[in-house]
Design a protein around this motif. Structure first.
Motif, PDB file in Angstrom:
ATOM      1  N   ALA A 114     -28.767 -18.321 -34.773  1.00 49.49           N
ATOM      2  CA  ALA A 114     -28.389 -19.249 -35.826  1.00 49.49           C
ATOM      3  C   ALA A 114     -27.298 -18.629 -36.677  1.00 49.49           C
ATOM      4  O   ALA A 114     -27.087 -17.416 -36.668  1.00 49.49           O
ATOM      5  CB  ALA A 114     -29.607 -19.567 -36.693  1.00 49.49           C
TER       6      ALA A 114
ATOM      7  N   VAL B  56     -26.358 -18.351 -40.505  1.00 53.59           N
ATOM      8  CA  VAL B  56     -26.822 -18.554 -41.868  1.00 53.59           C
ATOM      9  C   VAL B  56     -25.669 -18.136 -42.763  1.00 53.59           C
ATOM     10  O   VAL B  56     -25.237 -16.986 -42.720  1.00 53.59           O
ATOM     11  CB  VAL B  56     -28.082 -17.720 -42.162  1.00 53.59           C
TER      12      VAL B  56
ATOM     13  N   LEU C  55     -35.579 -16.739 -44.297  1.00 53.53           N
ATOM     14  CA  LEU C  55     -34.612 -17.113 -45.329  1.00 53.53           C
ATOM     15  C   LEU C  55     -35.167 -16.787 -46.695  1.00 53.53           C
ATOM     16  O   LEU C  55     -36.312 -17.121 -46.996  1.00 53.53           O
ATOM     17  CB  LEU C  55     -34.310 -18.613 -45.226  1.00 53.53           C
TER      18      LEU C  55
ATOM     19  N   VAL D 117     -36.099 -19.089 -39.578  1.00 51.65           N
ATOM     20  CA  VAL D 117     -35.089 -20.038 -39.108  1.00 51.65           C
ATOM     21  C   VAL D 117     -35.664 -20.920 -38.015  1.00 51.65           C
ATOM     22  O   VAL D 117     -35.478 -22.141 -38.012  1.00 51.65           O
ATOM     23  CB  VAL D 117     -33.856 -19.269 -38.578  1.00 51.65           C
TER      24      VAL D 117
ATOM     25  N   LEU E 102     -27.138 -23.552 -42.892  1.00 51.92           N
ATOM     26  CA  LEU E 102     -27.784 -23.153 -41.640  1.00 51.92           C
ATOM     27  C   LEU E 102     -27.296 -24.031 -40.508  1.00 51.92           C
ATOM     28  O   LEU E 102     -27.220 -25.249 -40.621  1.00 51.92           O
ATOM     29  CB  LEU E 102     -29.306 -23.308 -41.780  1.00 51.92           C
ATOM     30  N   SER E 103     -26.909 -23.372 -39.370  1.00 52.51           N
ATOM     31  CA  SER E 103     -26.653 -24.167 -38.168  1.00 52.51           C
ATOM     32  C   SER E 103     -27.211 -23.425 -36.972  1.00 52.51           C
ATOM     33  O   SER E 103     -27.230 -22.185 -36.935  1.00 52.51           O
ATOM     34  CB  SER E 103     -25.150 -24.435 -38.010  1.00 52.51           C
TER      35      SER E 103
ATOM     36  N   ILE F 205     -31.775 -25.572 -47.962  1.00 50.63           N
ATOM     37  CA  ILE F 205     -31.102 -25.329 -46.693  1.00 50.63           C
ATOM     38  C   ILE F 205     -30.153 -26.484 -46.403  1.00 50.63           C
ATOM     39  O   ILE F 205     -30.587 -27.634 -46.266  1.00 50.63           O
ATOM     40  CB  ILE F 205     -32.128 -25.196 -45.550  1.00 50.63           C
TER      41      ILE F 205
END
Length: 735
Positions: A38, A40, A51, A20, A58-59, A4
Motif C-alpha cells: 500500500a 500511505v 496506521l 492497512v 491510503l491507496s 483515511i
RNA sequence: GCUGCUGUAGCUCAGUGGUAGAGCACGUCCUUGGUAAGGACGGGGCCGUGGGUUCAAUCCCCACCAGCAGCUCCA
C-alpha cells in the motif's frame, strides 16, 4: 481515530493502530485479496502496517502496477536469497534490490555459480513460493540489532546496518517470527507472502564489486526477473530475444556492414563496403549541415608530439587510457619516463626511487645528456642542474621538457582539439574573424579497458564528427545553442527520438584543470543554453570533461545499455593552456572561448546505434543497397541487366541477381538482406518495359516504368525520408 | 582492469582421450522457374595460440589471446 483519505476522495475513520489490510478488507474483499502493498501518504508500506497518524492518504498497490512490481521483485530477491542459503548454507548475503524488469542479489559464496545452478535455485524458489509463508516484519532498537548482526557474523549485513539511518532496524522473516525461517535485515516493504512474488526466472550471474569499489572483494551478483503472471514473464523473455536479434554486432555480421579482426586489433572497426556506404551517407549529411552553418573543414594527422598533449593536459591526465607513446629515440623514452615520474611525485618530496633509477639509465644510455641534465658538463650552467630538493619538481619538469625539444615522443591522438587549436593559433586572429569553426571527421585512439570493448559502441579507434568553435564570451551563448540545435536536428532526421539529455558538471575531485571562475562561467553558459532549448535534462556532478562542462545526448541500445552520442562542451581552459588570443575592437588582446562539439559523437557508435534503431532496415537514403533487380528467368535476364544498368547510371545503389535460382529464392535473399526495393523482372515486365516493385516488408506495389521508379526513389532519397523498424514504411507509389 | 562463461568450416552450431560432423553460405552441373528456400555433386578445418599431463589431446591441466555478460572505467 485515524482519518483515511482514499484515492477517490472518500474518507474513512478507523481507530488508531488499524492495519492497512483491515482497511482494505472493509473497502472490498477483492481489493484486500489482490493488493500486494500500500501507499500511505507517499510511502510504500506493507499491508500489515498499522496506521497511527491522525490523517493519511491510503491507496492499495496491485501487483501489476509499477509500485507493485517494485515490491514483488524485491520480495522475489528475498526468496532467491533464501533458496541460495538453503542450497549453499555458507552463502553470505550482501544486498538485493529490485531493478528495471527484475532484481538481483549480491552474495559472497565460495562456490561460483553457473547457469547450470539456476534450475536448482528456481526449483527451491518454487517450493518457497508454494509454501506461501508470510513476510513478517519485526523491528529492533539499533543497538540490539547491531549486536544480533555481529553475533551472526555477516560483515556485509553489519555494514548495511551501519549505513542505514534511524534508531530502529527492521528484519523480514519469511514465516512467523522466531520460527527459524529465513530472515534478512531489510527496510521493506514486501508482499504479504512468498506466494505473491509473481512469475520469476533466474537469468544470469556475474561479478560485482562490493559498493562498486574495484579495490574491494568481488561478489557474485545473481540476476532474476519477475512479472505478475507467467504470460508477462514469457512476453518479457520474448522481447529480450527480439532485442538480441537487432543487436548491431549480430546484424553487422549478417548484413556485412563491418567486422572486427583480432589480427588487426581488439576494438578496431573494419568498415566493409556496405557499412562504409551508410557511414559515407551520414558524413555527407553532416558536411551539408556544417557548410550551411558556417563551419570550415580542416584536415589534421592522427598523431602529435607528446609536448602537444602536455600542453593540453591530455598527457598524462589520461595516460592509462592512451596507447603507449611512440618514441623516436631511447633517450626520448627515458626523458619522458623521467618527466612522468617527476610529474607524479607529490609536491614537496625529494626525487623518488623511480627518478633515480631513470637517471641511472640515462647515464649509461647518454652520458652527455645526463651531464647536461645534472649540470656536471662544462656547457651546463648551475641553474640547469636537476634540482634534488623538495622544491625541485616544477624546475625539473621545465628542464626535462626543454631537453625534450630535441627529440620527443608521439602520441596517437586521444582527441582532435589540440590540432585544431594549433590551426587557430597559426594565424593572427581579429574579433572580426570570430567565431572560427573548424570541423573535421577526426579519428582518435583511446586505449579502452579490455572488458569495456563492445562491437561498434565502445572501441579503441573511432572517428568523431568533431569541430571546435573559437569565439568571444559574448558569442558563446549563441554558439552553444546552435550546437544543441544541430544535434537535435540530426537526431530528429533519423527519428532517434528516444534520448535523454545530461548536463555534466565538475565535482570536487582533482581531475579537472583550470580555475574555479572559468568553471563557474562555463557551467553557467551550458546550463543556460540547455534551459533555453526547452529540453528536459538532468544535471550530473562528476560527468564533465577535464577541461569543461558538457551537454550529452544519451541513447539506449537494444539491450538497454546507455551510450553517449552527441556532445556539446564548453571550454575556458584549453585556450588558456595554449595561450590563445585574438585582437579585439579595442586593439587589445583577448582570450577566446572554445566549444567542442560532435553531434553524432563517434561514427562507429552512432552507426552501431542506428543499426539497432532500424533493425538493419535502413531508410533508402542510408541503405547500403537500395534496390535489387531480380530476374525471373534467363528469358528476361537481358532486359533485367538493362534495368540494372539504367538504375546504376541514375545513381541508385543497385545490385543485379540474374543467377539461375528461382525467383522465390532471390526474393527471399533480398528480403533477408533488408534491401528496400526488390525489382522483379519477368517476361511480362520485359514486354511492357516496366519493373515490378516489391518492398522488403513484403508489399507488392505493382509495376511502373523504370523512369517512374527512379523519380520516386530520387524523391525519397533526397528528402531523406525515414521510417523506423517500428513504424510504417513509406514507399514510392508507382502507377 | 576484475569475476564468470565461451572459442570446432566464411556464418550458426553438434561432437569424441585414438587427428572431425550438420545446416546455411560458396563452387560446378541440371532445372527456365512469377513474388520468402528447386535438385545433384563438390571444395573447404594447425578443433584460438603456446606450454604441460598421457603411448596418444580438439577433448584433461596451466598461461596467453579473443569474444560474451556483469562490475569498474569512459576526455
Amino acid at each position: 481515530m485515524v482519518r483515511i483519505v482514499l484515492p477517490d476522495g472518500k474518507v474513512l475513520e478507523r481507530p488508531e493502530g488499524v492495519a492497512v489490510i483491515d482497511v482494505l478488507r472493509d473497502i472490498g474483499p477483492r481489493l484486500a485479496r489482490d493488493a500486494v502493498a500500500a501507499r500511505v501518504n507517499d510511502e510504500l508500506v506493507d499491508l500489515s502496517t498499522r496506521l497511527s497518524q491522525p490523517e493519511v492518504r491510503l491507496s492499495a498497490v496491485m501487483l501489476d502496477s509499477p509500485d507493485g512490481l517494485f515490491v514483488a521483485r524485491h520480495s522475489c530477491a528475498h526468496v532467491m536469497a533464501e533458496a541460495s542459503c538453503s542450497l549453499w548454507p555458507q552463502t553470505k548475503l550482501v544486498y538485493g534490490p529490485p531493478v528495471e524488469d527484475g532484481f538481483y542479489y549480491d552474495i559472497d559464496l565460495d562456490h561460483s555459480l553457473t547457469p547450470e545452478d539456476f534450475p536448482a535455485i528456481e526449483a527451491r524458489m518454487a517450493e518457497i513460493v508454494k509454501e506461501d509463508r508470510p513476510f513478517t516484519r519485526y523491528e529492533m532498537p539499533r543497538g540490539a540489532a547491531m549486536a544480533k548482526l555481529l553475533a551472526e557474523g555477516n560483515e556485509y549485513k553489519v555494514d548495511n546496518a551501519e549505513r542505514a539511518t534511524g534508531d530502529v532496524l527492521s528484519f523480514y522473516v519469511t514465516g512467523t517470527r522466531d520460527s527459524g525461517c529465513f530472515e534478512d535485515l531489510c527496510r521493506g516493504p514486501h508482499v504479504p507472502s512468498t506466494g505473491r512474488v509473481g512469475a520469476f526466472k533466474v537469468v544470469q550471474v556475474a561479478g560485482a564489486y562490493h559498493h562498486g569499489d574495484a579495490s574491494k572483494k568481488m561478489l557474485q551478483r545473481v540476476y532474476g526477473t519477475a512479472w505478475p503472471t507467467r504470460k508477462d514473464l514469457d512476453a518479457h523473455l520474448k522481447r529480450l530475444e527480439e532485442a538480441r536479434k537487432r543487436d548491431h554486432r549480430r546484424l553487422g555480421q549478417e548484413l556485412g556492414l563491418f567486422t572486427i579482426d583480432p589480427l588487426v586489433g581488439s576494438g578496431l572497426v573494419l568498415w566493409k563496403p556496405r557499412g562504409a556506404v551508410m557511414r559515407h551517407a551520414l558524413e555527407c549529411l553532416m558536411r551539408e549541415e556544417l557548410l550551411r552553418r558556417g563551419y570550415q573543414p580542416v584536415y589534421t594527422p592522427h598523431i602529435g608530439r607528446l609536448d602537444l598533449y602536455r600542453t593540453s593536459g591530455h598527457f598524462p591526465y589520461y595516460r592509462d587510457a592512451q596507447f603507449p607513446p611512440l618514441y623516436e629515440t631511447d633517450r626520448a623514452r627515458i626523458l619522458n619516463e623521467l618527466w612522468i615520474a617527476t610529474y607524479e611525485r607529490a609536491d614537496g618530496q625529494s626525487l623518488g626511487a623511480r627518478e633515480l633509477q631513470l637517471l641511472d639509465e640515462l647515464r649509461s644510455a647518454d652520458r652527455g645528456l645526463y651531464d647536461q641534465l645534472m649540470g656536471a658538463g662544462a656547457s651546463a650552467g648551475a641553474g640547469e642542474r636537476l634540482a634534488q630538493g623538495p622544491d625541485g619538481r616544477e624546475h625539473n619538469l621545465r628542464l626535462i621538457r626543454q631537453l625534450l625539444q630535441h627529440s620527443d615522443g608521439f602520441l596517437l591522438r586521444p582527441m582532435n582539439c589540440p590540432h585544431h587549436i594549433r590551426i587557430f593559433a597559426a594565424d593572427a586572429r581579429s574579433y572580426r574573424d570570430l567565431p572560427v569553426r573548424l570541423a573535421e571527421f577526426g579519428t582518435v585512439y583511446r586505449y579502452e579497458q579490455s572488458g569495456e570493448i563492445s562491437g561498434m559502441t565502445r572501441v579503441r579507434g573511432f572517428t568523431q564528427d568533431d569541430a571546435h568553435i573559437f569565439c568571444t564570451s559574448e558569442q558563446l551563448q549563441q554558439e552553444i545553442a546552435d550546437c544543441v540545435d544541430l544535434t537535435k536536428h540530426v537526431l530528429k532526421l533519423l527519428a532517434l527520438d528516444d534520448f535523454r539529455v545530461r548536463v555534466g558538471l565538475r565535482d570536487d575531485s582533482d581531475k579537472y584543470v583550470g580555475s574555479r571562475e572559468n568553471w563557474a562561467k562555463a557551467e553557467a553558459a551550458v546550463r543556460d543554453a540547455v534551459r533555453h532549448s526547452g529540453m528536459p535534462y538532468t544535471e550530473e556532478r562528476g560527468e564533465a570533461a577535464f577541461y569543461g562542462p558538457k551537454i550529452d545526448f544519451v541513447v539506449k541500445d537494444c539491450i538497454g545499455r546507455e551510450w553517449q552520442l552527441g556532445t556539446v562542451q564548453c571550454d575556458y581552459n584549453l585556450p588558456e593552456r595554449f595561450d590563445l588570443r585574438y585582437t579585439g575592437a579595442d586593439n587589445r588582446e583577448h582570450r577566446p572561448v572554445m566549444v567542442h562539439r560532435a553531434p553524432f559523437g563517434s561514427l562507429e557508435r552512432f552507426c552501431g546505434i542506428l543499426i539497432e534503431h532500424f533493425a538493419g532496415a535502413f531508410p533508402v537514403w542510408l541503405s547500403p543497397v537500395q534496390a535489387v533487380v531480380c530476374t525471373v528467368s534467363e528469358r528476361s535476364a537481358e532486359y533485367g541487366r538493362g534495368v540494372f544498368e539504367l538504375c546504376r547510371q541514375a545513381g541508385l545503389r543497385v545490385e543485379l541477381d540474374d543467377s539461375p535460382e528461382r525467383i522465390g529464392a532471390k526474393i527471399r535473399a533480398a528480403t533477408l538482406a533488408k534491401v528496400p526495393y526488390i525489382l522483379v523482372i519477368g517476361e511480362q515486365e520485359a514486354a511492357g518495359r516496366q519493373v515490378n516493385v516489391r518492398t522488403r516488408e513484403g508489399a507488392q506495389l505493382g509495376s511502373c516504368s523504370v523512369p517512374e521508379f527512379l523519380v520516386a526513389c530520387a524523391q525519397e532519397i533526397s528528402s531523406r525520408a525515414v521510417s523506423t523498424a517500428r513504424g510504417p514504411v513509406e514507399s514510392p507509389k508507382p502507377a
